[in-house]
Motif scaffolding. Sequence first.
Motif, PDB file in Angstrom:
ATOM      1  N   ALA A 165       0.822  -1.206   0.000  1.00  9.81           N
ATOM      2  CA  ALA A 165       0.000   0.000   0.000  1.00  9.81           C
ATOM      3  C   ALA A 165       0.857   1.256   0.000  1.00  9.81           C
ATOM      4  CB  ALA A 165      -0.935  -0.013   1.210  1.00  9.81           C
ATOM      5  N   ALA A 166       1.950   1.234   0.746  1.00 10.22           N
ATOM      6  CA  ALA A 166       2.793   2.428   0.862  1.00 10.22           C
ATOM      7  C   ALA A 166       3.642   2.657  -0.379  1.00 10.22           C
ATOM      8  CB  ALA A 166       3.681   2.311   2.096  1.00 10.22           C
ATOM      9  N   LEU A 167       4.183   1.591  -0.942  1.00  6.75           N
ATOM     10  CA  LEU A 167       5.164   1.717  -2.020  1.00  6.75           C
ATOM     11  C   LEU A 167       4.530   1.838  -3.399  1.00  6.75           C
ATOM     12  CD1 LEU A 167       7.801  -0.900  -0.825  1.00  6.75           C
ATOM     13  CD2 LEU A 167       8.142   1.571  -0.964  1.00  6.75           C
ATOM     14  N   ASP A 168       3.244   1.755  -3.490  1.00 10.83           N
ATOM     15  CA  ASP A 168       2.559   1.828  -4.776  1.00 10.83           C
ATOM     16  C   ASP A 168       2.997   3.079  -5.543  1.00 10.83           C
ATOM     17  OD1 ASP A 168       0.723   1.152  -6.795  1.00 10.83           O
ATOM     18  OD2 ASP A 168      -0.752   2.532  -5.956  1.00 10.83           O
ATOM     19  N   GLY A 169       3.589   2.886  -6.711  1.00 11.71           N
ATOM     20  CA  GLY A 169       4.038   4.001  -7.535  1.00 11.71           C
ATOM     21  C   GLY A 169       5.526   4.267  -7.427  1.00 11.71           C
ATOM     22  N   ILE A 170       6.082   4.199  -6.218  1.00 14.29           N
ATOM     23  CA  ILE A 170       7.512   4.454  -6.040  1.00 14.29           C
ATOM     24  C   ILE A 170       8.344   3.410  -6.764  1.00 14.29           C
ATOM     25  CG2 ILE A 170       9.378   4.631  -4.334  1.00 14.29           C
ATOM     26  CD1 ILE A 170       7.408   6.964  -4.312  1.00 14.29           C
ATOM     27  N   CYS A 171       7.895   2.155  -6.714  1.00 14.49           N
ATOM     28  CA  CYS A 171       8.699   1.061  -7.246  1.00 14.49           C
ATOM     29  C   CYS A 171       8.717   1.024  -8.767  1.00 14.49           C
ATOM     30  CB  CYS A 171       8.192  -0.271  -6.695  1.00 14.49           C
ATOM     31  SG  CYS A 171       6.452  -0.557  -7.052  1.00 14.49           S
ATOM     32  N   THR A 172       7.988   1.909  -9.422  1.00 16.74           N
ATOM     33  CA  THR A 172       8.000   1.937 -10.879  1.00 16.74           C
ATOM     34  C   THR A 172       9.023   2.927 -11.438  1.00 16.74           C
ATOM     35  OG1 THR A 172       6.236   3.597 -10.938  1.00 16.74           O
ATOM     36  CG2 THR A 172       5.570   1.276 -10.964  1.00 16.74           C
ATOM     37  N   ASP A 173       9.702   3.678 -10.570  1.00 15.10           N
ATOM     38  CA  ASP A 173      10.704   4.646 -11.015  1.00 15.10           C
ATOM     39  C   ASP A 173      12.063   3.950 -11.094  1.00 15.10           C
ATOM     40  OD1 ASP A 173      12.588   6.673 -11.340  1.00 15.10           O
ATOM     41  OD2 ASP A 173      11.404   8.115 -10.209  1.00 15.10           O
ATOM     42  N   HIS A 174      12.533   3.754 -12.329  1.00 15.50           N
ATOM     43  CA  HIS A 174      13.833   3.111 -12.559  1.00 15.50           C
ATOM     44  C   HIS A 174      14.714   4.041 -13.382  1.00 15.50           C
ATOM     45  CE1 HIS A 174      11.003  -0.602 -12.486  1.00 15.50           C
ATOM     46  NE2 HIS A 174      11.414  -0.335 -11.260  1.00 15.50           N
ATOM     47  N   SER A 175      14.673   5.329 -13.049  1.00 18.93           N
ATOM     48  CA  SER A 175      15.225   6.341 -13.952  1.00 18.93           C
ATOM     49  C   SER A 175      16.731   6.528 -13.838  1.00 18.93           C
ATOM     50  CB  SER A 175      14.526   7.683 -13.709  1.00 18.93           C
ATOM     51  OG  SER A 175      14.683   8.096 -12.352  1.00 18.93           O
ATOM     52  N   ILE A 176      17.319   6.207 -12.681  1.00 20.05           N
ATOM     53  CA  ILE A 176      18.746   6.501 -12.470  1.00 20.05           C
ATOM     54  C   ILE A 176      19.448   5.300 -11.841  1.00 20.05           C
ATOM     55  CG2 ILE A 176      18.441   9.005 -12.333  1.00 20.05           C
ATOM     56  CD1 ILE A 176      18.996   7.038  -9.153  1.00 20.05           C
ATOM     57  N   THR A 177      20.765   5.350 -11.820  1.00 18.85           N
ATOM     58  CA  THR A 177      21.560   4.312 -11.159  1.00 18.85           C
ATOM     59  C   THR A 177      21.548   4.551  -9.662  1.00 18.85           C
ATOM     60  OG1 THR A 177      23.007   3.991 -13.064  1.00 18.85           O
ATOM     61  CG2 THR A 177      23.861   3.317 -10.919  1.00 18.85           C
ATOM     62  N   VAL A 178      21.141   3.549  -8.914  1.00 17.71           N
ATOM     63  CA  VAL A 178      21.141   3.598  -7.456  1.00 17.71           C
ATOM     64  C   VAL A 178      22.323   2.761  -6.961  1.00 17.71           C
ATOM     65  CG1 VAL A 178      19.854   3.058  -5.361  1.00 17.71           C
ATOM     66  CG2 VAL A 178      18.632   3.857  -7.391  1.00 17.71           C
ATOM     67  N   LEU A 179      23.265   3.391  -6.272  1.00 16.17           N
ATOM     68  CA  LEU A 179      24.447   2.677  -5.786  1.00 16.17           C
ATOM     69  C   LEU A 179      24.120   1.784  -4.594  1.00 16.17           C
ATOM     70  CD1 LEU A 179      27.031   5.597  -6.093  1.00 16.17           C
ATOM     71  CD2 LEU A 179      26.564   3.757  -7.728  1.00 16.17           C
ATOM     72  N   ARG A 180      23.118   2.178  -3.789  1.00 17.79           N
ATOM     73  CA  ARG A 180      22.502   1.377  -2.729  1.00 17.79           C
ATOM     74  C   ARG A 180      23.264   1.343  -1.409  1.00 17.79           C
ATOM     75  NH1 ARG A 180      20.764  -4.331  -4.519  1.00 17.79           N
ATOM     76  NH2 ARG A 180      19.290  -4.151  -2.803  1.00 17.79           N
ATOM     77  N   ASP A 181      24.536   1.663  -1.380  1.00 16.08           N
ATOM     78  CA  ASP A 181      25.265   1.701  -0.114  1.00 16.08           C
ATOM     79  C   ASP A 181      26.158   2.936  -0.094  1.00 16.08           C
ATOM     80  OD1 ASP A 181      24.983   0.272   2.174  1.00 16.08           O
ATOM     81  OD2 ASP A 181      26.405  -1.302   1.679  1.00 16.08           O
ATOM     82  N   TYR A 182      25.571   4.054  -0.433  1.00 13.02           N
ATOM     83  CA  TYR A 182      26.298   5.313  -0.573  1.00 13.02           C
ATOM     84  C   TYR A 182      26.257   6.044   0.765  1.00 13.02           C
ATOM     85  CZ  TYR A 182      27.634   9.805  -2.726  1.00 13.02           C
ATOM     86  OH  TYR A 182      28.272  10.972  -3.074  1.00 13.02           O
ATOM     87  N   LEU A 195      35.825  12.679  -5.062  1.00 11.03           N
ATOM     88  CA  LEU A 195      35.373  11.630  -4.157  1.00 11.03           C
ATOM     89  C   LEU A 195      35.493  10.280  -4.839  1.00 11.03           C
ATOM     90  CD1 LEU A 195      32.152  13.265  -2.644  1.00 11.03           C
ATOM     91  CD2 LEU A 195      34.506  13.345  -1.766  1.00 11.03           C
ATOM     92  N   GLY A 196      36.115   9.326  -4.139  1.00 19.06           N
ATOM     93  CA  GLY A 196      36.218   7.967  -4.636  1.00 19.06           C
ATOM     94  C   GLY A 196      35.069   7.124  -4.107  1.00 19.06           C
ATOM     95  N   LEU A 197      34.602   6.194  -4.915  1.00 24.27           N
ATOM     96  CA  LEU A 197      33.422   5.397  -4.579  1.00 24.27           C
ATOM     97  C   LEU A 197      33.811   3.947  -4.314  1.00 24.27           C
ATOM     98  CD1 LEU A 197      31.035   6.794  -7.334  1.00 24.27           C
ATOM     99  CD2 LEU A 197      31.102   7.419  -4.911  1.00 24.27           C
ATOM    100  N   LEU A 198      33.212   3.383  -3.269  1.00 26.04           N
ATOM    101  CA  LEU A 198      33.432   1.985  -2.902  1.00 26.04           C
ATOM    102  C   LEU A 198      32.087   1.281  -2.735  1.00 26.04           C
ATOM    103  CD1 LEU A 198      36.132   2.476  -0.090  1.00 26.04           C
ATOM    104  CD2 LEU A 198      36.563   1.993  -2.519  1.00 26.04           C
ATOM    105  N   ASP A 199      32.107  -0.037  -2.769  1.00 23.08           N
ATOM    106  CA  ASP A 199      30.975  -0.883  -2.351  1.00 23.08           C
ATOM    107  C   ASP A 199      29.697  -0.575  -3.140  1.00 23.08           C
ATOM    108  OD1 ASP A 199      29.923  -2.963  -0.945  1.00 23.08           O
ATOM    109  OD2 ASP A 199      29.564  -1.840   0.895  1.00 23.08           O
ATOM    110  N   PHE A 200      29.793  -0.633  -4.434  1.00 21.97           N
ATOM    111  CA  PHE A 200      28.674  -0.284  -5.314  1.00 21.97           C
ATOM    112  C   PHE A 200      28.200  -1.466  -6.145  1.00 21.97           C
ATOM    113  CE2 PHE A 200      32.836   1.283  -6.892  1.00 21.97           C
ATOM    114  CZ  PHE A 200      33.084   0.281  -7.818  1.00 21.97           C
ATOM    115  N   GLN A 201      28.631  -2.668  -5.811  1.00 20.30           N
ATOM    116  CA  GLN A 201      28.387  -3.829  -6.655  1.00 20.30           C
ATOM    117  C   GLN A 201      26.917  -4.220  -6.734  1.00 20.30           C
ATOM    118  OE1 GLN A 201      30.551  -3.986  -3.993  1.00 20.30           O
ATOM    119  NE2 GLN A 201      29.078  -4.773  -2.518  1.00 20.30           N
ATOM    120  N   ASP A 202      26.088  -3.715  -5.829  1.00 24.96           N
ATOM    121  CA  ASP A 202      24.670  -4.071  -5.830  1.00 24.96           C
ATOM    122  C   ASP A 202      23.811  -3.039  -6.546  1.00 24.96           C
ATOM    123  OD1 ASP A 202      25.084  -6.444  -4.370  1.00 24.96           O
ATOM    124  OD2 ASP A 202      25.115  -5.333  -2.489  1.00 24.96           O
ATOM    125  N   ALA A 203      24.421  -2.213  -7.384  1.00 26.45           N
ATOM    126  CA  ALA A 203      23.692  -1.137  -8.056  1.00 26.45           C
ATOM    127  C   ALA A 203      22.488  -1.668  -8.833  1.00 26.45           C
ATOM    128  CB  ALA A 203      24.625  -0.368  -8.991  1.00 26.45           C
TER     129      ALA A 203
END
Length: 315
Positions: A165-182, A195-203
């Motif tokens: 119920a809460a996430l309805d609509g949010i989960c359809t946005d796939h517009s950008i790369t999400v690094l997920r552990d930034y 800035l150097g980036l680490l730990d992004f393998q789950d993008a």
Amino acid sequence: MTPPAGAAAFVAEAGWSDARIEPLAGDASFRRYFRVVGAGRSAVLMDAPPAYEDSRPFLAVADHLLDLGFAPPRILARDLAQGLVLLEDFGDARMAEVIAADQRRERPIYEAAIDLLRDLHRYPAGPFAPYDLATYQREAALFTDWYMPAVGLDPAPGYAEAWNAALDGICTDHSITVLRDYHAENIMLLPDGSLGLLDFQDALAGHPAYDLVSLLQDARRDVSPELEAAMLDHYGPVDRTAYALLGAQRNAKILGIFTRLWKRDGKPRYLAYQPRIWGYMERDLAHPSLEPVARWFDAYIPREKRAAFWSDFRP
């Protein structure tokens, strides 16, 4: 932190036969890191055992970020059969420790980290899987699968339905790369000011608000509500509903993951972060968009089983 059996031969083959292999760090996964030092130079050895970790996504995301002009560590050598990757060494100036040593640098460093996200979000998503509803739900379920039994709570109905119920609509946005552990332990300050980036393998391909949450609701260090608000303003227009929803989803996931690290993997040190995560979670749940989820938490997660449970807990 003993190097794997094939490490010495691997680094020698890569041209580092004169180098020492020294322990550097482990993390919440099965990956371990070593510093390779010799002849006035250094590199980082990533040990990702193939039975537990697949290094190919890390390499793919690194290539993508490098193509866009960002600074992942350059890949110096690889042996995927052994799970060994030799990386550019970014040094020791990690965002978290730099700020801890000089609090005056907190705001400008966070502004630089926000600027990097804003730049990344100007590009369409890379060739990554979508951050879809099934993924959000699987992550949120870590809370009920691991956290609830650890604090003595029985399974309760309606959790997945509340998130749907809460996430309805949010989960359809796939517009950008999400690094997920930034966050502040995965961002390095480089000598040239970048800035150097680490730990992004789950993008994944997902919503712009997710990495803002990852940075500004950092499980490992306090980010004040004032700094959080200032950095959201610095980013520019932000979907505050999406920010609260993804904040709650991420924090539910992390509460479950850190409990699993204790129960399954024998890493109790992550439990010290649970009260902080609950603080962020409570702020997110107060947003009107989280009403179905907040109602479920109010019904099934007593206050004494939230932050207070961990304040004096000793595993």
